[in-house]
Write a protein that holds these residues in place. Structure first.
Motif, PDB file in Angstrom:
ATOM      1  N   GLU A  80      13.201  25.649  21.856  1.00 46.11           N
ATOM      2  CA  GLU A  80      13.217  26.650  22.923  1.00 46.11           C
ATOM      3  C   GLU A  80      12.011  27.569  22.809  1.00 46.11           C
ATOM      4  O   GLU A  80      11.436  27.990  23.821  1.00 46.11           O
ATOM      5  CB  GLU A  80      14.505  27.472  22.867  1.00 46.11           C
ATOM      6  N   GLU A  83       9.040  25.829  24.358  1.00 51.50           N
ATOM      7  CA  GLU A  83       9.148  25.697  25.812  1.00 51.50           C
ATOM      8  C   GLU A  83       9.045  27.038  26.530  1.00 51.50           C
ATOM      9  O   GLU A  83       8.711  27.087  27.713  1.00 51.50           O
ATOM     10  CB  GLU A  83      10.462  24.992  26.152  1.00 51.50           C
ATOM     11  N   GLU A  84       9.333  28.135  25.819  1.00 47.62           N
ATOM     12  CA  GLU A  84       9.255  29.459  26.431  1.00 47.62           C
ATOM     13  C   GLU A  84       7.858  30.071  26.332  1.00 47.62           C
ATOM     14  O   GLU A  84       7.567  31.072  26.981  1.00 47.62           O
ATOM     15  CB  GLU A  84      10.268  30.400  25.765  1.00 47.62           C
ATOM     16  N   SER A 145       6.657  18.662  23.544  1.00 46.95           N
ATOM     17  CA  SER A 145       6.689  20.015  24.109  1.00 46.95           C
ATOM     18  C   SER A 145       5.473  20.818  23.659  1.00 46.95           C
ATOM     19  O   SER A 145       4.891  21.582  24.441  1.00 46.95           O
ATOM     20  CB  SER A 145       7.979  20.735  23.679  1.00 46.95           C
ATOM     21  N   LEU A 149       2.333  22.603  25.806  1.00 46.73           N
ATOM     22  CA  LEU A 149       1.874  23.980  25.594  1.00 46.73           C
ATOM     23  C   LEU A 149       0.353  24.026  25.457  1.00 46.73           C
ATOM     24  O   LEU A 149      -0.314  24.872  26.071  1.00 46.73           O
ATOM     25  CB  LEU A 149       2.528  24.558  24.338  1.00 46.73           C
TER      26      LEU A 149
END
Length: 211
Positions: A80, A83-84, A145, A149
């Motif tokens: 998370e 992904e944030e 992921s 980024l």
């Protein structure tokens, strides 16, 4: 594909977590090869029929145990976190990478994670699919992921224009992996996580390479 806690109702999610807790204890104690579904069901205090409703195969159950211990661990939330992230400057990227590096190290240095990783390595020669399960469940998902980024950061001019997402992901995870192997898997006694300053040094060297 095993349903997530959000996709299950509260009672079903609680039952799933009960099964995972029992399976985790069995895998840690007996390894993957020696762990039987009969023993797992007994340890989880569910019927074998209930076990198969949630997990049709032992491989799927092992994958979910690894997933909950690593990228979906509520204490670290490593996936998370990736992904944030949405850094708009080098300073923000360094801040985000420091947080992520600390979470990766915390995840990799968990005694239970290291024990299950040993199980994966030990049993892969008998169950070749086990290595694939581990790769797909933990590193490949996280690295995809992370590559996204880096690509977003490249589009914003935060990292260099020629930085490849996959290569950058491997460069970032690699140093943390050496601590997990040398100071975790191969350590005498409990794991020895790197000092906070060491993690900062790794991130600063990494920033010089990609920006």
């Amino acid at each position: 594909m095993v349903a997530t806690s959000e996709e299950l109702g509260p009672r079903a999610a609680a039952k799933r977590d009960q099964i995972l807790s029992g399976a985790r204890r069995v895998f840690l104690r007996d390894g993957f090869a020696a762990a039987s579904t009969d023993v797992i069901a007994a340890e989880a205090k569910v019927s074998k029929r209930t076990l198969y409703v949630y997990y049709p195969s032992k491989e799927e159950l092992f994958a979910d145990v690894m997933r909950k211990l690593t990228i979906e661990n509520p204490q670290t939330r490593a996936l998370e976190t990736i992904e944030e992230m949405s850094p708009g400057s080098k300073e923000e990227l360094r801040r985000d990478l420091l947080e992520l590096a600390r979470k990766i190290v915390a995840t990799m240095m968990q005694p239970d994670y290291l024990a299950l990783l040993r199980t994966t390595i030990a049993d892969t020669h008998r169950f070749p699919q086990l290595g694939g399960i581990y790769r797909a469940t933990v590193p490949e998902r996280a690295m995809r992921s992370f590559a996204v980024l880096i690509e977003k950061s490249r589009e914003r001019g935060v990292v260099g224009p020629d930085v490849d997402g996959d290569t950058a992901a491997r460069m970032f995870v690699g140093p943390m992996l050496t601590y997990a192997v040398l100071d975790g898997l191969l350590a005498e006694g409990p794991p020895h996580p790197p000092a906070r300053e060491k993690i900062e040094d790794i991130v600063d060297l990494y920033m010089k390479a990609i920006t």
